[in-house]
Enzyme design. Structure first.
Site, PDB file in Angstrom:
ATOM      1  N   ASN A 106      33.854 -10.694 -40.198  1.00  0.00           N
ATOM      2  CA  ASN A 106      34.561 -11.817 -40.808  1.00  0.00           C
ATOM      3  C   ASN A 106      34.618 -11.643 -42.322  1.00  0.00           C
ATOM      4  O   ASN A 106      33.624 -11.253 -42.937  1.00  0.00           O
ATOM      5  CB  ASN A 106      33.792 -13.105 -40.478  1.00  0.00           C
ATOM      6  CG  ASN A 106      34.473 -14.350 -41.011  1.00  0.00           C
ATOM      7  OD1 ASN A 106      35.698 -14.438 -41.064  1.00  0.00           O
ATOM      8  ND2 ASN A 106      33.679 -15.333 -41.412  1.00  0.00           N
ATOM      9  N   HIS A 108      34.950 -13.506 -45.994  1.00  0.00           N
ATOM     10  CA  HIS A 108      34.634 -14.845 -46.504  1.00  0.00           C
ATOM     11  C   HIS A 108      34.816 -14.878 -48.020  1.00  0.00           C
ATOM     12  O   HIS A 108      34.316 -13.985 -48.715  1.00  0.00           O
ATOM     13  CB  HIS A 108      33.189 -15.230 -46.129  1.00  0.00           C
ATOM     14  CG  HIS A 108      32.844 -16.617 -46.545  1.00  0.00           C
ATOM     15  ND1 HIS A 108      33.287 -17.732 -45.860  1.00  0.00           N
ATOM     16  CD2 HIS A 108      32.138 -17.087 -47.603  1.00  0.00           C
ATOM     17  CE1 HIS A 108      32.857 -18.821 -46.471  1.00  0.00           C
ATOM     18  NE2 HIS A 108      32.151 -18.462 -47.529  1.00  0.00           N
ATOM     19  N   ASP A 144      28.586 -18.324 -41.038  1.00  0.00           N
ATOM     20  CA  ASP A 144      28.668 -17.340 -42.128  1.00  0.00           C
ATOM     21  C   ASP A 144      27.310 -16.802 -42.558  1.00  0.00           C
ATOM     22  O   ASP A 144      27.116 -16.434 -43.721  1.00  0.00           O
ATOM     23  CB  ASP A 144      29.409 -17.949 -43.344  1.00  0.00           C
ATOM     24  CG  ASP A 144      30.848 -18.303 -43.009  1.00  0.00           C
ATOM     25  OD1 ASP A 144      31.463 -17.584 -42.214  1.00  0.00           O
ATOM     26  OD2 ASP A 144      31.347 -19.310 -43.544  1.00  0.00           O
TER      27      ASP A 144
END
Ligand code: GRF
Length: 197
Positions: A106, A108, A144
């Site tokens: 991911n 971020h 996260d």
């Protein structure tokens, strides 16, 4: 050649950077499918680059797990080596993490573990910090909080708004993402090892 499935919710500027990088015959990865949780603007990139797209609309399922199961089914059809959440604005359920992690990463727009969550840029501005950043992580069941693959600082400038700051962070995200895809494909980064340590 590594097969990538990229999942988006927005304009897909990080995705575009990956698609452009893949046009280089020497780049060791190819986007084989683009998926979204809604009618995301970035799905048009599929047509532009001749890549198949699919949508698994979040609102069409009774709950997050059911949506996740439908997403897994779609993604698996492409037999990806790596699944990239590139602006997918949904927390993926545990089933998705189990299905793909550690090959689930991911991007971020903050220097994790600072400012996790959906408003990383806004939260950094609100906190009044003079630097934030961009991070690339392995997705786990936290918000996260997964192992960090790469990250870089980005200064907050006087007068920055959420949009000007985000516009300066995104090119850094793109660079980190492309470099990491390259390093993963060339075995310079081992996601299994990173996750185990
Ligand atoms: C990126 O900053 C990503 O990290 C965040 O949303 C943004 C997506 O931008 N979660 P785009 O759709 O790639 O333009």
């Amino acid at each position: 050649m590594q097969k990538l499935v990229v999942l988006i919710s927005g304009t897909g500027s990080n995705l575009r950077a990956l698609l452009e990088a893949s046009e280089d015959a020497e780049f060791p990865a190819r986007v084989v499918a683009i998926g979204a949780d809604r009618e995301a603007d970035g799905l048009v990139l599929g047509e532009e680059f001749g890549i198949p797209t699919f949508t698994v609309p979040y609102t069409a399922y009774p709950d997050r797990d059911a949506w996740g199961d439908a997403l897994i089914e779609q993604v698996r059809q492409w037999e990806p080596d790596l699944v990239i959440l590139s602006g997918l604005m949904r927390l993926v359920p545990a089933g998705v993490v189990d299905a793909f992690s550690p090959y689930l990463i991911n991007t971020h727009p903050a220097y994790l573990p600072e400012f996790p969550g959906a408003h990383g840029v806004r939260d950094a501005l609100a906190a009044g910090v003079d630097q934030t950043g961009a991070s690339l992580i392995v997705v786990d069941n936290s918000v996260d909080g997964g192992p960090i693959i790469a990250q870089e600082r980005v200064p907050v400038l006087p007068g920055d708004t959420e949009s000007t700051l985000h516009d300066r962070i995104k090119p850094v995200e793109r660079r980190l993402l492309i470099q990491a895809v390259l390093d993963i494909a060339n075995s310079h980064i081992d996601l299994k090892e990173l996750t185990a340590s």
